[in-house]
Scaffold this active site. Structure first.
Site, PDB file in Angstrom:
ATOM      1  N   ILE A  25       0.825  -1.208   0.000  1.00 20.66           N
ATOM      2  CA  ILE A  25       0.000   0.000   0.000  1.00 20.66           C
ATOM      3  C   ILE A  25       0.860   1.259   0.000  1.00 20.66           C
ATOM      4  O   ILE A  25       0.768   2.086  -0.893  1.00 20.66           O
ATOM      5  CB  ILE A  25      -0.969   0.023   1.208  1.00 20.66           C
ATOM      6  CG1 ILE A  25      -1.933  -1.167   1.145  1.00 20.66           C
ATOM      7  CG2 ILE A  25      -1.745   1.339   1.215  1.00 20.66           C
ATOM      8  CD1 ILE A  25      -2.793  -1.333   2.377  1.00 20.66           C
ATOM      9  N   GLY A  28       6.550   4.674   4.578  1.00 17.03           N
ATOM     10  CA  GLY A  28       6.855   5.938   5.252  1.00 17.03           C
ATOM     11  C   GLY A  28       8.161   5.790   5.995  1.00 17.03           C
ATOM     12  O   GLY A  28       8.895   4.823   5.781  1.00 17.03           O
ATOM     13  N   THR A  29       8.436   6.727   6.867  1.00 15.35           N
ATOM     14  CA  THR A  29       9.694   6.663   7.604  1.00 15.35           C
ATOM     15  C   THR A  29       9.711   5.466   8.555  1.00 15.35           C
ATOM     16  O   THR A  29      10.748   4.903   8.835  1.00 15.35           O
ATOM     17  CB  THR A  29       9.902   7.941   8.432  1.00 15.35           C
ATOM     18  OG1 THR A  29       8.669   8.247   9.072  1.00 15.35           O
ATOM     19  CG2 THR A  29      10.338   9.095   7.576  1.00 15.35           C
ATOM     20  N   TYR A  30       8.510   5.093   9.030  1.00 19.36           N
ATOM     21  CA  TYR A  30       8.416   4.005   9.999  1.00 19.36           C
ATOM     22  C   TYR A  30       8.583   2.632   9.363  1.00 19.36           C
ATOM     23  O   TYR A  30       9.020   1.699  10.004  1.00 19.36           O
ATOM     24  CB  TYR A  30       7.041   4.076  10.672  1.00 19.36           C
ATOM     25  CG  TYR A  30       5.938   4.182   9.653  1.00 19.36           C
ATOM     26  CD1 TYR A  30       5.463   3.049   9.016  1.00 19.36           C
ATOM     27  CD2 TYR A  30       5.430   5.431   9.264  1.00 19.36           C
ATOM     28  CE1 TYR A  30       4.508   3.139   8.026  1.00 19.36           C
ATOM     29  CE2 TYR A  30       4.464   5.524   8.281  1.00 19.36           C
ATOM     30  CZ  TYR A  30       4.005   4.374   7.661  1.00 19.36           C
ATOM     31  OH  TYR A  30       3.086   4.467   6.668  1.00 19.36           O
ATOM     32  N   GLY A  31       8.170   2.487   8.094  1.00 20.23           N
ATOM     33  CA  GLY A  31       8.211   1.176   7.475  1.00 20.23           C
ATOM     34  C   GLY A  31       7.222   1.101   6.322  1.00 20.23           C
ATOM     35  O   GLY A  31       6.992   2.091   5.639  1.00 20.23           O
ATOM     36  N   ARG A  32       6.633  -0.064   6.134  1.00 23.09           N
ATOM     37  CA  ARG A  32       5.747  -0.248   4.998  1.00 23.09           C
ATOM     38  C   ARG A  32       4.406  -0.828   5.416  1.00 23.09           C
ATOM     39  O   ARG A  32       4.319  -1.539   6.401  1.00 23.09           O
ATOM     40  CB  ARG A  32       6.378  -1.235   4.012  1.00 23.09           C
ATOM     41  CG  ARG A  32       7.553  -0.667   3.274  1.00 23.09           C
ATOM     42  CD  ARG A  32       8.441  -1.781   2.769  1.00 23.09           C
ATOM     43  NE  ARG A  32       9.610  -1.212   2.134  1.00 23.09           N
ATOM     44  CZ  ARG A  32       9.625  -0.781   0.880  1.00 23.09           C
ATOM     45  NH1 ARG A  32       8.553  -0.889   0.140  1.00 23.09           N
ATOM     46  NH2 ARG A  32      10.715  -0.262   0.367  1.00 23.09           N
ATOM     47  N   VAL A  33       3.385  -0.522   4.618  1.00 19.80           N
ATOM     48  CA  VAL A  33       2.065  -1.065   4.912  1.00 19.80           C
ATOM     49  C   VAL A  33       1.614  -1.950   3.753  1.00 19.80           C
ATOM     50  O   VAL A  33       1.757  -1.589   2.584  1.00 19.80           O
ATOM     51  CB  VAL A  33       1.032   0.061   5.132  1.00 19.80           C
ATOM     52  CG1 VAL A  33      -0.306  -0.531   5.547  1.00 19.80           C
ATOM     53  CG2 VAL A  33       1.510   1.026   6.195  1.00 19.80           C
ATOM     54  N   LYS A  49       1.228  -3.495   8.984  1.00 16.90           N
ATOM     55  CA  LYS A  49       2.251  -2.463   9.001  1.00 16.90           C
ATOM     56  C   LYS A  49       3.534  -3.101   9.484  1.00 16.90           C
ATOM     57  O   LYS A  49       3.589  -3.625  10.596  1.00 16.90           O
ATOM     58  CB  LYS A  49       1.799  -1.358   9.949  1.00 16.90           C
ATOM     59  CG  LYS A  49       2.723  -0.177  10.051  1.00 16.90           C
ATOM     60  CD  LYS A  49       1.962   0.928  10.757  1.00 16.90           C
ATOM     61  CE  LYS A  49       2.821   2.134  11.039  1.00 16.90           C
ATOM     62  NZ  LYS A  49       2.027   3.226  11.610  1.00 16.90           N
ATOM     63  N   ASP A 151      -0.756  14.315  14.548  1.00 16.57           N
ATOM     64  CA  ASP A 151      -0.409  14.391  13.128  1.00 16.57           C
ATOM     65  C   ASP A 151      -1.645  14.139  12.276  1.00 16.57           C
ATOM     66  O   ASP A 151      -1.643  13.281  11.413  1.00 16.57           O
ATOM     67  CB  ASP A 151       0.707  13.402  12.785  1.00 16.57           C
ATOM     68  CG  ASP A 151       1.321  13.699  11.415  1.00 16.57           C
ATOM     69  OD1 ASP A 151       1.170  14.838  10.933  1.00 16.57           O
ATOM     70  OD2 ASP A 151       1.933  12.794  10.826  1.00 16.57           O
TER      71      ASP A 151
END
Lengths: 382, 151
Positions: A25, A28-33, A49, A151
């Site tokens: 999907i 982002g900075t955190y990882g992937r979805v 996630k 956010d």
């Protein structure tokens, strides 16, 4: 010890054996979805996630589970509300934390973009109002539980195919007013600049629920006009100094006018107040702006201006906003606006990214040689 | 008060708790020492006192669940403090530096802490926010223990 490790390896739940990854999907900075579906049980759709390790490429991160994963999971475990994304399961696999969550077919950003680029017509008032009400309802629940989202932006507002809002991405969310937490908060840059409240732009270190309410005001306006209300240019951080967001402040002044002492009594106490002198005088033109969107409801305008009140102490709270007359007048907000109005948007586009491929290769590898599965890292494949 | 009663009182424990502890091969002395380690790390790293208190709440929960035994007590306590630090510190702290201090103080390797982190996290049912009523007694007792008085 080796025996124990092997035994644990056998018992370990693997993401791929339990879920089928349908596609990628976003990242982002955190990882992937990813979008996924359970291999057994009812045919439902889920989002997974995958947090990337703190430093990508390392076989094992030196600081363990990332702080944002800890916080987001810890928060999600406590939250159960129809307008908040629900956490179903947490799995450790492949040296990364996976959060298995509700899947929502759309997000507000993609819906607004679809209206701008394809339909070329505004969202209906019923849809706008229903989404706004549910968004406020979810945020009211967070605030009642002493949690700030911090956010809020269209991309973080998930919407199911029938039109139920699910506030997502609590990675930046914080518990506030805990007696054992300092008011000053270490991580400084929060809230995407277009949705950032004026008190934060003027250097306030105190995060309050009013920060989220400002963002909701900006999102409401964006749904009406299909373009961001205050589309400033973000000044990037340099040398670890928090820059003054001149362009963003200017955009706000252009529409809301120069704040007066009556409007915002504590304005002069703001840390970055001295920057305010560099702007010329503006008068408030929100009413004209609102009229230009073609929306007629005066109550709608009243709500918008209470959400965009300069003074964070006077800004309308989530629970007050839920009772606002705007939601009492026709058309009244509904739970499933898309269903009710027979609207269907194109489904989320999925891609098969390199990681999905890596995953299938990885599965083969695991099947052939179970012993290596624990230490192999698919996430280093680029 | 009789010494016995006093002893029970300071540990917030009853006969029942002590029986549970001995079944796990744990003594009150060992627990007291682990609590002291948490406070030491907190002071050495200039962490929040609340971090140590939250870490201790996690650790007690795991004792109740029968997850803690004599052999893993130091490791589990170290992981509890490590998780508490991640969730509670509002200042920017260097997680990896704190990990070094924790491993030294608890005499367990950093690798084993990282290895156990997820199991402990899962055993806590991923609930890292502790309610005030669970947290306050430990916070106040630790507050007194480090020589500050709140009243």
């Amino acid at each position: 010890m080796e025996n124990y490790k092997r035994k644990r390896e056998k018992q370990r739940v693997r993401v791929r054996t339990k879920y089928e990854i349908i596609g990628f999907i976003s990242s982002g900075t955190y990882g992937r979805v990813y979008k996924a579906r359970p291999r057994e049980g009812p045919p439902i759709e889920l989002a997974i996630k995958k947090f990337k390790p703190e430093r990508e490429g390392e076989a094992r991160p030196t600081s363990g589970i990332s702080q944002s994963a800890c916080r987001e999971i810890g928060l999600c475990r406590e939250l159960h509300h129809e307008n908040i994304i629900e956490l179903c399961e947490v799995i450790m696999d492949d040296n990364a934390i996976h959060m298995v969550m509700d899947y929502a077919e759309f997000d507000l950003l993609s819906i607004m973009q679809h209206h701008t680029h394809h339909l070329r017509k505004p969202m209906s008032e019923l849809v706008v109002k229903s989404i706004l009400w549910q968004l406020i309802n979810g945020v009211a629940y967070l605030h009642a539980n002493l949690i700030l989202q911090r956010d809020l932006k269209p991309a973080n507002i998930m919407i199911t195919s029938s039109g139920v809002v699910k506030v997502g991405d609590l990675g930046l969310a914080r518990v506030f007013r805990r007696p054992f937490q300092t008011l000053y908060n270490g991580d400084k840059v929060v809230v995407t600049v277009w949705y950032r409240a004026p008190e934060l732009l003027l250097g306030s270190r105190h995060y309050t629920t009013a920060v989220d309410m400002w963002s909701i005001g900006c999102i409401f306006a964006e749904m009406l006009a299909l373009r961001a209300l205050f589309k400033g240019e973000e000044v990037k951080m340099e040398k670890k100094q928090i820059p003054f967001q001149r362009s963003q402040v200017n955009k706000i002044l252009e529409i809301l006018g120069t704040p007066t002492k009556e409007q915002w009594p504590k304005l002069e106490l703001m840390p970055d107040f001295q920057h305010m002198k560099q702007f010329r005088h503006y008068s408030n033109s929100l009413k004209t702006w609102y009229a230009n969107t073609g929306h007629k409801s005066d109550q709608g305008f009243q709500l918008l201006s209470s959400l965009l009140d300069y003074d964070p102490e006077r800004r309308i709270s989530a629970s007050e906003a839920l009772d606002h007359p705007y939601f009492k007048e026709e058309p009244k907000p509904v739970k499933h606006p898309f269903l009710e109005q027979n609207i269907s948007y194109p489904k989320r586009r999925l891609t098969l990214d390199e990681l999905c491929d890596a995953k299938s290769q990885h599965t083969k590898l695991v099947n052939m040689e179970p012993a290596v599965s624990g230490s192999s890292t698919a996430n280093t494949v680029t | 008060a009789k010494p016995d009663e006093h002893r029970q009182d300071t540990n917030g424990g009853s006969r029942e708790i002590q029986l549970g502890l001995s079944a796990a091969g744990l003594t009150l002395d060992q627990l007291r020492r682990l609590k002291a380690y948490m406070l030491r790390v907190m002071r050495e790293q200039d962490l929040e006192l609340s971090t140590a208190a939250i870490g201790w709440v996690y650790f007690e929960k795991l004792i109740w669940k029968g997850y803690v035994v004599k052999d893993n007590r130091k490791l589990v306590a170290a992981v509890c403090l490590f998780l508490a630090l991640k969730i509670n510190e509002s200042r920017e702290v260097s997680v990896s530096r704190s990990l070094q201090v924790i491993q030294r103080r608890f005499e367990v390797s950093a690798d084993s802490i990282l290895d156990q982190e997820f199991s402990v996290f899962a055993e806590l049912e991923f609930s890292l926010w502790v309610p005030r009523r669970e947290f306050m007694p430990h916070f106040l007792r630790m507050f007194e223990a480090i020589g500050m008085f709140c009243y």
